[in-house]
Motif scaffolding. Structure first.
Motif, mmCIF file in Angstrom:
data_model
loop_
_atom_site.group_PDB
_atom_site.id
_atom_site.type_symbol
_atom_site.label_atom_id
_atom_site.label_comp_id
_atom_site.label_asym_id
_atom_site.label_seq_id
_atom_site.Cartn_x
_atom_site.Cartn_y
_atom_site.Cartn_z
ATOM 1 N N ARG A 144 0.834 -1.192 0.000
ATOM 2 C CA ARG A 144 0.000 0.000 0.000
ATOM 3 C C ARG A 144 0.875 1.252 0.000
ATOM 4 O O ARG A 144 2.040 1.207 0.416
ATOM 5 C CB ARG A 144 -0.915 0.011 1.229
ATOM 6 C CG ARG A 144 -1.924 -1.131 1.243
ATOM 7 C CD ARG A 144 -2.805 -1.073 2.465
ATOM 8 N NE ARG A 144 -1.999 -1.171 3.693
ATOM 9 C CZ ARG A 144 -2.500 -1.001 4.912
ATOM 10 N NH1 ARG A 144 -3.786 -0.722 5.069
ATOM 11 N NH2 ARG A 144 -1.719 -1.109 5.968
ATOM 12 N N ILE A 145 0.307 2.378 -0.437
ATOM 13 C CA ILE A 145 1.062 3.631 -0.445
ATOM 14 C C ILE A 145 1.512 3.980 0.968
ATOM 15 O O ILE A 145 2.617 4.479 1.179
ATOM 16 C CB ILE A 145 0.213 4.773 -1.053
ATOM 17 C CG1 ILE A 145 0.027 4.544 -2.558
ATOM 18 C CG2 ILE A 145 0.867 6.130 -0.801
ATOM 19 C CD1 ILE A 145 -0.761 5.623 -3.260
ATOM 20 N N GLU A 146 0.662 3.688 1.970
ATOM 21 C CA GLU A 146 1.038 3.975 3.356
ATOM 22 C C GLU A 146 2.313 3.232 3.750
ATOM 23 O O GLU A 146 3.140 3.746 4.513
ATOM 24 C CB GLU A 146 -0.103 3.586 4.308
ATOM 25 C CG GLU A 146 -1.358 4.432 4.160
ATOM 26 C CD GLU A 146 -2.265 3.963 3.045
ATOM 27 O OE1 GLU A 146 -3.368 4.528 2.915
ATOM 28 O OE2 GLU A 146 -1.874 3.033 2.306
ATOM 29 N N THR A 147 2.472 2.025 3.222
ATOM 30 C CA THR A 147 3.676 1.249 3.530
ATOM 31 C C THR A 147 4.907 1.885 2.895
ATOM 32 O O THR A 147 5.990 1.883 3.477
ATOM 33 C CB THR A 147 3.508 -0.197 3.037
ATOM 34 O OG1 THR A 147 2.334 -0.752 3.616
ATOM 35 C CG2 THR A 147 4.710 -1.043 3.403
ATOM 36 N N VAL A 148 4.734 2.429 1.682
ATOM 37 C CA VAL A 148 5.847 3.126 1.030
ATOM 38 C C VAL A 148 6.330 4.277 1.907
ATOM 39 O O VAL A 148 7.533 4.452 2.146
ATOM 40 C CB VAL A 148 5.424 3.650 -0.351
ATOM 41 C CG1 VAL A 148 6.522 4.536 -0.947
ATOM 42 C CG2 VAL A 148 5.113 2.495 -1.292
ATOM 43 N N TYR A 149 5.391 5.066 2.420
ATOM 44 C CA TYR A 149 5.780 6.198 3.269
ATOM 45 C C TYR A 149 6.379 5.729 4.591
ATOM 46 O O TYR A 149 7.231 6.410 5.182
ATOM 47 C CB TYR A 149 4.576 7.112 3.505
ATOM 48 C CG TYR A 149 4.208 7.905 2.281
ATOM 49 C CD1 TYR A 149 5.151 8.705 1.636
ATOM 50 C CD2 TYR A 149 2.928 7.848 1.737
ATOM 51 C CE1 TYR A 149 4.820 9.425 0.495
ATOM 52 C CE2 TYR A 149 2.587 8.563 0.599
ATOM 53 C CZ TYR A 149 3.545 9.350 -0.009
ATOM 54 O OH TYR A 149 3.228 10.059 -1.140
ATOM 55 N N ALA A 150 5.947 4.543 5.053
ATOM 56 C CA ALA A 150 6.558 3.988 6.263
ATOM 57 C C ALA A 150 8.027 3.634 5.998
ATOM 58 O O ALA A 150 8.897 3.875 6.847
ATOM 59 C CB ALA A 150 5.785 2.752 6.720
ATOM 60 N N TYR A 151 8.306 3.095 4.813
ATOM 61 C CA TYR A 151 9.693 2.804 4.450
ATOM 62 C C TYR A 151 10.512 4.101 4.424
ATOM 63 O O TYR A 151 11.665 4.136 4.857
ATOM 64 C CB TYR A 151 9.758 2.135 3.075
ATOM 65 C CG TYR A 151 9.220 0.723 3.024
ATOM 66 C CD1 TYR A 151 9.391 -0.164 4.087
ATOM 67 C CD2 TYR A 151 8.552 0.256 1.884
ATOM 68 C CE1 TYR A 151 8.904 -1.460 4.020
ATOM 69 C CE2 TYR A 151 8.063 -1.043 1.813
ATOM 70 C CZ TYR A 151 8.243 -1.892 2.881
ATOM 71 O OH TYR A 151 7.765 -3.174 2.820
#
Length: 401
Positions: free
Chosen positions: A20-27
């Motif tokens: 998910r995009i949220e996971t990208v920002y978490a990375y």
């Protein structure tokens, strides 16, 4: 004005990583993935993303638990006595690629099938004519793999013995296909040779350069088999249902004709051609990663280093008609990709380099891959004929409402 380098949006990165995009920002927040920002939003370097994806796959294989909802393991494990990988080297049964490369493709197939090729006679010439006629019914701009698929169907429809049981008939069909299908690649060319590699070289190039024939011959041998790839497994499933040889190859070609499998050398050929035409390797790789979501021609998860098939074929490239420029382009690409992602050249890059250096159509490497792998499909089908019928039928696990 200098053209800005290709870049990926957060949505494109999420699609590439299958998160998910949220996971990208978490990375990003954890310092695992770099981004740049402007008024339009967040942007990512395609090669940085590819390097992260490679590292993530390696961690997943070695230490991380499987993703939720997935087993993390193959659907099934099937015993095979065709190819195996040992310490980064590919073997067909007990013979290494290096040993097999001293002979011809016909030698390798004869040994692997334990079935020598029949003599070239009137029926072989008739089959070649049928393949060429079938392919000529397609538009001139048709993909080479479409010509192969139409030719296989036509040859099967004209073979009254196709349904005879047993491996002997399967091998007869296999030799008929291997000798006839090169004539489908360019129906306007009718090679007079019985050499499979030379017939392919004559159909895909405007010259009968022996260095091209030798490279094609080696490439065919290198591509015979490689563990249970998608197309090979499909071939075994069809053989498990006791399909005839033509139907087995036709089924396998359906799985093969896909961007993540048999079509991969085409994307790699575009990448090599861009660099040969003057683009910088870094820009060409970044653009390819942006368009395809990965770097075509690089990385093979079954090897820690270079794909041994690429290592065997790439040294032949400089001697080909346009080989010097292509070899230099491959070196540039390998330097950029290795430095940024750690990925090494694979067989798709080697096939692409062969095609570009020999002046073949963009999908020439795809055709060579398909014809070489046909020999592997036939060998796997013969092995499956010795097993219990219909054994390759997994049981469904209903997860619907």
């Amino acid at each position: 004005m200098t053209e800005p380098p290709p870049r990926l949006s957060a949505a494109q990165v999420a699609a590439r990583l299958e998160v998910r995009i949220e996971t990208v920002y978490a990375y990003v927040s954890r310092g695992m993935l770099r981004r740049s920002r402007d008024r339009a939003g967040s942007w990512f370097d395609p090669l940085d993303v590819e390097a992260f994806a490679v590292a993530r796959r390696r961690r997943s294989r070695s230490t991380l638990p499987p993703p939720r909802g997935r087993s993390g393991a193959p659907l099934m494990v099937v015993d095979t006595d065709v190819a195996h990988i040992d310490d980064g080297e590919l073997f067909y049964r007990e013979r290494s690629l290096e040993e097999l490369s001293h002979g011809t493709f016909e030698d390798a197939v004869s040994w692997l099938w334990q079935a020598p090729p029949p003599s070239w006679h009137a029926s072989a010439s008739e089959a070649a004519g049928l393949a060429a006629t079938a392919a000529s019914s397609l538009p001139p701009e048709s993909a080479l793999i479409d010509r192969v698929r139409v030719a296989v169907a036509t040859l099967g429809a004209h073979d009254v013995l196709r349904h005879q049981a047993g491996s002997d008939n399967l091998h007869r069909i296999g030799w008929a296909l291997l000798r006839a299908l090169p004539h489908a690649l360019d129906p306007s060319v009718r090679p007079t040779t019985s050499s499979i590699a030379e017939a392919i070289a004559c159909s895909l190039t405007t010259t009968s350069d022996p260095t091209v024939t030798r490279a094609v011959d080696l490439a065919l041998t290198l591509m015979i088999d490689h563990d249970l790839a998608a197309s090979t497994f499909v071939a075994r499933v069809a053989a498990s249902a006791r399909a005839d040889g033509y139907s087995i190859v036709q089924a396998a070609l359906g799985a093969f004709d896909s961007p993540l499998h048999g079509g991969a050398p085409r994307a790699a050929a575009r990448l090599v051609a861009r660099v040969v035409q003057g683009s910088s390797a870094a820009a060409a790789v970044a653009e390819a990663a942006q368009l395809t979501g990965s770097v075509p021609g690089f990385g093979q998860p079954l090897y820690d280093g270079i794909d041994p098939r690429a290592a065997a074929l790439l040294p032949l490239i400089p001697a080909l008609p346009q080989g010097a420029g292509v070899a230099a382009a491959v070196d540039e690409l390998a330097a950029v990709v290795s430095a940024r992602t750690g990925l090494m050249p694979n067989s798709d890059l080697a096939l692409a380099a062969l095609g570009v250096a020999a002046g073949m159509p963009e999908d020439g490497g795809v055709a060579i891959f398909a014809l070489g792998r046909t020999a592997g499909w036939i060998r796997h089908a013969a092995a499956e004929y010795d097993e219990r019928p219909l054994r390759l039928r997994p049981r469904g696990n209903y997860v619907g409402p």
